[in-house]
Design a protein around this motif. Structure first.
Motif, short mmCIF file in Angstrom:
data_model
loop_
_atom_site.label_atom_id
_atom_site.label_comp_id
_atom_site.label_asym_id
_atom_site.label_seq_id
_atom_site.Cartn_x
_atom_site.Cartn_y
_atom_site.Cartn_z
N TYR A 1 -6.23 12.18 0.25
CA TYR A 1 -6.45 11.11 -0.74
C TYR A 1 -6.19 9.71 -0.20
CZ TYR A 1 -6.77 8.87 -5.28
OH TYR A 1 -7.16 8.07 -6.32
N PRO A 2 -5.15 9.48 0.63
CA PRO A 2 -4.95 8.13 1.17
C PRO A 2 -6.11 7.62 2.01
CG PRO A 2 -2.95 9.42 1.41
CD PRO A 2 -4.02 10.37 0.97
N LEU A 3 -6.98 8.51 2.48
CA LEU A 3 -8.12 8.10 3.31
C LEU A 3 -9.36 7.80 2.47
CD1 LEU A 3 -7.76 10.72 6.21
CD2 LEU A 3 -6.88 8.38 6.13
N THR A 4 -9.28 8.06 1.18
CA THR A 4 -10.45 7.86 0.32
C THR A 4 -10.44 6.45 -0.27
OG1 THR A 4 -9.32 8.65 -1.68
CG2 THR A 4 -10.37 10.31 -0.28
N PRO A 5 -11.60 5.95 -0.70
CA PRO A 5 -11.65 4.61 -1.32
C PRO A 5 -10.96 4.54 -2.68
CG PRO A 5 -13.79 5.71 -1.46
CD PRO A 5 -12.94 6.55 -0.56
N TRP A 6 -10.67 5.69 -3.29
CA TRP A 6 -10.02 5.71 -4.60
C TRP A 6 -8.54 5.35 -4.53
CZ3 TRP A 6 -12.68 10.75 -3.83
CH2 TRP A 6 -14.02 10.68 -4.24
N GLN A 7 -7.98 5.39 -3.31
CA GLN A 7 -6.56 5.11 -3.16
C GLN A 7 -6.20 3.72 -3.70
OE1 GLN A 7 -3.90 6.77 -2.29
NE2 GLN A 7 -2.51 5.02 -2.21
N GLN A 8 -7.05 2.74 -3.50
CA GLN A 8 -6.76 1.38 -3.95
C GLN A 8 -6.97 1.22 -5.46
OE1 GLN A 8 -5.40 -0.87 -1.98
NE2 GLN A 8 -5.46 0.60 -0.28
N ARG A 9 -8.01 1.85 -5.98
CA ARG A 9 -8.33 1.68 -7.40
C ARG A 9 -7.52 2.61 -8.29
NH1 ARG A 9 -12.90 3.21 -9.03
NH2 ARG A 9 -13.63 4.41 -7.25
N LEU A 10 -7.23 3.81 -7.81
CA LEU A 10 -6.52 4.80 -8.63
C LEU A 10 -5.33 5.35 -7.84
CD1 LEU A 10 -9.67 6.73 -9.91
CD2 LEU A 10 -8.38 4.99 -11.16
N PRO A 11 -4.33 4.54 -7.57
CA PRO A 11 -3.21 4.99 -6.74
C PRO A 11 -2.31 6.03 -7.41
CG PRO A 11 -2.74 2.82 -7.63
CD PRO A 11 -4.17 3.14 -8.00
N PHE A 12 -2.45 6.17 -8.73
CA PHE A 12 -1.58 7.09 -9.47
C PHE A 12 -2.04 8.54 -9.41
CE2 PHE A 12 -4.83 5.56 -12.36
CZ PHE A 12 -5.28 6.72 -12.95
N ILE A 13 -3.23 8.79 -8.88
CA ILE A 13 -3.80 10.15 -8.91
C ILE A 13 -2.90 11.19 -8.23
CG2 ILE A 13 -5.70 11.58 -8.08
CD1 ILE A 13 -6.36 10.02 -10.58
N PRO A 14 -2.39 10.95 -7.00
CA PRO A 14 -1.52 11.97 -6.38
C PRO A 14 -0.29 12.28 -7.22
CG PRO A 14 -2.27 10.41 -4.73
CD PRO A 14 -2.67 9.85 -6.06
N LEU A 15 0.33 11.25 -7.77
CA LEU A 15 1.51 11.46 -8.61
C LEU A 15 1.15 12.25 -9.86
CD1 LEU A 15 4.46 10.94 -9.31
CD2 LEU A 15 3.78 8.72 -10.24
#
Length: 536
Positions: free
Chosen positions: A488-502
């Motif tokens: 997930y940290p390598l995907t573009p969603w990391q900046q827009r949706l940082p809460f997803i892993p949590l």
């Protein structure tokens, strides 16, 4: 004559296996050396919290302890812990007096780090003693020559080397070890039928950290039921037992004296409302900065999902939509976007409803310390699932006492494996730095493999501890960790949706924790029913 039940905690007040303390000393020294190796590791804001408390208690008169607001990390533990910090501060001044200045916010010199780390390590000596006492209460397995198959040894490892305590206290930074030691020692005293001593210890514990109010109903009901009601009849019915007013007075006096010593000075200074406002800060919001994997994590996720769907379908206006601040990693009040916002009163009602069956079961059928221990774990889990502003670290309140049951019963051992694995994995977000990634993965892998193999060997005569579906669920933690930490940290969603892993971690872990809670509830209720039928 029927053969004695294997692994019965109550059947042997003193274990033969625990009589040889050589292996216990080795385990204690080994884990202490590991803690020393973790000194340079990352530490959280809790490090600054406790440094600030050292400064407050050392530099200010007691009348200002619970009023000081220079730092945002104000003193919010009960008075005994404040005095604990006060005692530590008089040692800290010989390391670096600068750490004891209230205005030195976020001060972390090398001497300060060493002092605070070693203060946690040394305070764990009480935890070691408590674990030793618990090991003396488990039944020795004389038919097993292998040390790895002896209940006392397994219990010592499960407690001394508990993965959650290691990372929370000795990396993240807190003092849960010696506090857990007081709780375990009070449990051991109940097994040894030293009720008043247990009550004293638990009252002291409440005045160190009020989070233990979660399990207070189990203590209150069991002490009242097993100590104040006297009689030798085995069916446990109240009608066959007489109430001892004298014993009740003894119990009440001990508890009240502890609270009088703790809060007495603040009653004299007329500061009780201020102290209580610090102990119960309801303005901190429903959830902690990191989501505890409980019912409210599912509620938050549902609210977040509904808000995204609503915006996508143009049913909700993005400009007027409340931001989901529960995903921002902040400790604050927030309102849900779609679902009704939850108040502290709602969480209190849900918590009371969740623990009530276990408490009633303990009152009606107090089948010794083992039934008390199940009730204690159920109270801890019920409060964890529905409480207000629950810290993810609160799962340790259930995991540690459940370790005692795990070495005595195969069914409890299966529940323990699910709860511990999911509960420990939910602590991973506490250590979010890259440097700690291999440490937390390796330590949890070692602890989990030992727990799995040792409990399976101990209870091999009872069959499998986990079903195929349960094993598959726990195996799913591996790809989840790989997704959250690597992909997930390598995907573009990391900046827009940082809460997803949590969010994914919380949701996945709450499934296991909730499942373990339900299984333990079924075991407690069916066990009480079976005992009643047997006595009839």
């Amino acid at each position: 004559m029927a053969a004695p039940r294997r692994g019965n905690v109550e059947s042997a007040p003193r274990s033969q296996d625990a009589g040889n303390g050589g292996w216990f000393v080795t385990l204690a020294v080994g884990v202490s050396l590991l803690k020393c190796l973790l000194i340079p590791a990352y530490h959280s804001t809790d490090f600054e919290v406790h440094r600030n408390w050292l400064a407050i208690t050392h530099s200010l008169p007691i009348s200002r302890w619970y009023y000081e607001v220079t730092s945002e990390w104000t003193l919010d533990y009960p008075p005994f812990f404040a005095w604990f910090e006060y005692v530590l501060s008089h040692v800290a001044q010989y390391f670096d007096p600068e750490m004891l200045k209230v205005e030195n916010l976020y001060y972390a010199s090398q001497a300060t780090v060493l002092f605070q780390r070693f203060s946690v390590i040394l305070s764990d000596l009480l935890f070691f003693y408590a674990v030793r006492q618990c090991c003396l209460c488990v039944d020795g397995r004389k038919d097993r020559r292998d040390l790895l198959e002896k209940p006392a040894f397994i219990l010592a490892v499960l407690l001394l080397w508990n993965f959650g305590l290691l990372i929370v206290d000795h990396i993240h930074f807190q003092y849960n070890g010696f506090l857990s030691g007081i709780m375990l020692l009070s449990i051991a005293r109940l097994y040894q039928r030293r009720h008043l001593e247990s009550a004293l210890l638990f009252a002291v514990l409440l005045n160190f950290k009020h989070i233990y109010l979660y399990v207070a109903p189990a203590y209150g009901i069991y002490l009242l039921r097993s100590y104040c009601f006297t009689g030798n009849h085995t069916d446990g019915s109240l009608r066959w037992r007489s109430f001892s007013l004298l014993r009740f007075i003894y119990l009440a006096v001990i508890v009240l004296l502890v609270f009088a010593v703790s809060f007495g000075p603040f009653v004299y200074m007329e500061q009780i409302p201020q102290v209580l406002s610090r102990l119960f800060p309801f303005k901190r919001g429903l959830c902690h900065a990191y989501w505890a994997p409980n019912f409210w994590a599912l509620y938050n996720a549902a609210d977040k999902g509904l808000s995204i769907i609503g915006v996508h379908m143009k049913l909700l206006n993005m400009t007027t939509l409340r931001t989901g601040s529960m995903t921002g990693g902040l400790v604050q009040e927030f309102e849900h976007s779609v679902l009704p916002s939850v108040t502290p009163m709602v969480t209190l009602i849900c918590t009371l409803l969740s623990i009530m069956p276990s408490v009633l079961c303990l009152w009606l059928r107090p089948q010794g310390p083992q039934s008390f221990l199940r009730c204690l774990v159920l109270c801890a889990l019920g409060s964890f699932m529905f409480g207000w502003h629950v810290h993810e670290k609160a799962i340790l309140l259930a995991i540690l006492p459940l370790s005692i049951l795990a070495v005595s019963s195969a069914k409890d051992a299966g529940i323990y494996l699910i709860l511990t694995t999911a509960g420990h994995f939910s602590l991973f977000p506490l250590l979010f730095t890259v440097q700690e990634l291999p440490i937390k993965v390796l330590l949890m892998a070692i602890f989990t493999l030992f727990s799995w193999s040792s409990l399976r060997a101990l209870h091999r005569r009872e069959g499998r501890l986990l079903s195929c579906l349960e094993t598959m669920y726990l195996g799913g933690l591996l790809p989840l960790e790989f997704l959250c930490e690597i992909i997930y940290p390598l995907t573009p969603w990391q900046q827009r949706l940082p809460f997803i892993p949590l969010m994914l971690t919380s949701i996945y872990c709450v499934l296991g924790i909730g499942y373990a809670w339900i299984r333990l509830y079924i075991l407690a209720l069916t066990g009480a029913t079976a005992a009643r039928r047997k006595q009839q």
